[in-house]
Design a protein around this motif. Sequence first.
Motif, PDB file in Angstrom:
ATOM      1  N   GLY A   1       5.025   0.402  11.093  1.00 17.43           N
ATOM      2  CA  GLY A   1       5.817   0.970   9.899  1.00 17.43           C
ATOM      3  C   GLY A   1       5.148   2.069   9.291  1.00 17.43           C
ATOM      4  O   GLY A   1       5.638   3.160   9.181  1.00 17.43           O
ATOM      5  N   PHE A   2       3.747   1.841   9.417  1.00 16.37           N
ATOM      6  CA  PHE A   2       2.851   2.945   8.713  1.00 16.37           C
ATOM      7  C   PHE A   2       2.764   4.196   9.578  1.00 16.37           C
ATOM      8  O   PHE A   2       3.061   5.563   9.402  1.00 16.37           O
ATOM      9  N   MET A   3       2.570   4.163  10.745  1.00 17.38           N
ATOM     10  CA  MET A   3       2.716   5.367  11.738  1.00 17.38           C
ATOM     11  C   MET A   3       3.971   5.940  11.952  1.00 17.38           C
ATOM     12  O   MET A   3       4.205   7.089  12.097  1.00 17.38           O
TER      13      MET A   3
ATOM     14  N   GLU B   1       0.876  -1.240  -0.100  1.00 20.12           N
ATOM     15  CA  GLU B   1       0.010   0.144  -0.023  1.00 20.12           C
ATOM     16  C   GLU B   1       1.148   1.214  -0.103  1.00 20.12           C
ATOM     17  O   GLU B   1       2.031   1.210   0.668  1.00 20.12           O
ATOM     18  N   ARG B   2       0.472   2.279  -0.791  1.00 17.79           N
ATOM     19  CA  ARG B   2       1.235   3.480  -0.997  1.00 17.79           C
ATOM     20  C   ARG B   2       0.299   4.685  -0.798  1.00 17.79           C
ATOM     21  O   ARG B   2      -0.702   4.645  -1.316  1.00 17.79           O
TER      22      ARG B   2
ATOM     23  N   VAL C   1       3.961   9.584  13.439  1.00 11.94           N
ATOM     24  CA  VAL C   1       3.059   9.227  14.553  1.00 11.94           C
ATOM     25  C   VAL C   1       3.682   8.504  15.582  1.00 11.94           C
ATOM     26  O   VAL C   1       4.029   7.436  15.211  1.00 11.94           O
ATOM     27  N   ASN C   2       3.317   8.701  16.671  1.00 12.64           N
ATOM     28  CA  ASN C   2       3.743   7.837  18.080  1.00 12.64           C
ATOM     29  C   ASN C   2       2.270   6.945  18.292  1.00 12.64           C
ATOM     30  O   ASN C   2       1.213   7.683  18.522  1.00 12.64           O
TER      31      ASN C   2
ATOM     32  N   GLN D   1       4.019  -2.946   3.616  1.00 11.03           N
ATOM     33  CA  GLN D   1       3.536  -4.273   3.160  1.00 11.03           C
ATOM     34  C   GLN D   1       2.330  -4.526   4.030  1.00 11.03           C
ATOM     35  O   GLN D   1       2.151  -4.417   5.272  1.00 11.03           O
ATOM     36  N   SER D   2       1.404  -5.348   3.399  1.00 11.18           N
ATOM     37  CA  SER D   2       0.094  -6.021   3.998  1.00 11.18           C
ATOM     38  C   SER D   2      -0.210  -7.290   3.541  1.00 11.18           C
ATOM     39  O   SER D   2       0.338  -7.566   2.451  1.00 11.18           O
TER      40      SER D   2
END
Length: 154
Positions: A133-135, A89-90, A140-141, A110-111
């Motif tokens: 990884g997304f956060m 996902e991007r 974002v914490n 990656q998902s």
Amino acid sequence: MVTTEMTTAEENKRIVRRIREEVEDQGNLDAIDEIFAEDVVTHTPMGEFRGPEAIKEMYESDSKGFSDSTETIHTVIAEGDTVAMRLTERGTHDGEFMGIEPTGKEFEIQSMAFFRLEDGKIAEWWMQPDTLGFMQQLGVNPEDLSEALPAADD
């Protein structure tokens, strides 16, 4: 209904691919009613959702937070009533998402997703994105999200 396992597996993969082709690419949220069972359960790291309306709300929220979000499907495997998918996902965080103001940062994660089908519709969906990884990519914490997420006893 009498079908061979191969035909059923291929048909199940076709049904799951409709999410990407019709809902995500074409923005056709009405297709959700055709693809998902009325009592579908969606399991995500952010909680459990029930019914097609909850899936529509999830897609609406995602499109507001990430207007350019895309997915690349790498692998789709089906056996019996189960379909497994690996994807990337991007996107760019250019709108409010889960109470997080837009950061303007791009992400690529990656998902994995697993689907259980029943009577030609998705009855259960497990999403396993790289949430940490997304956060991190958004800066974002994850602990800051505790107020946005439902409590375990909700």
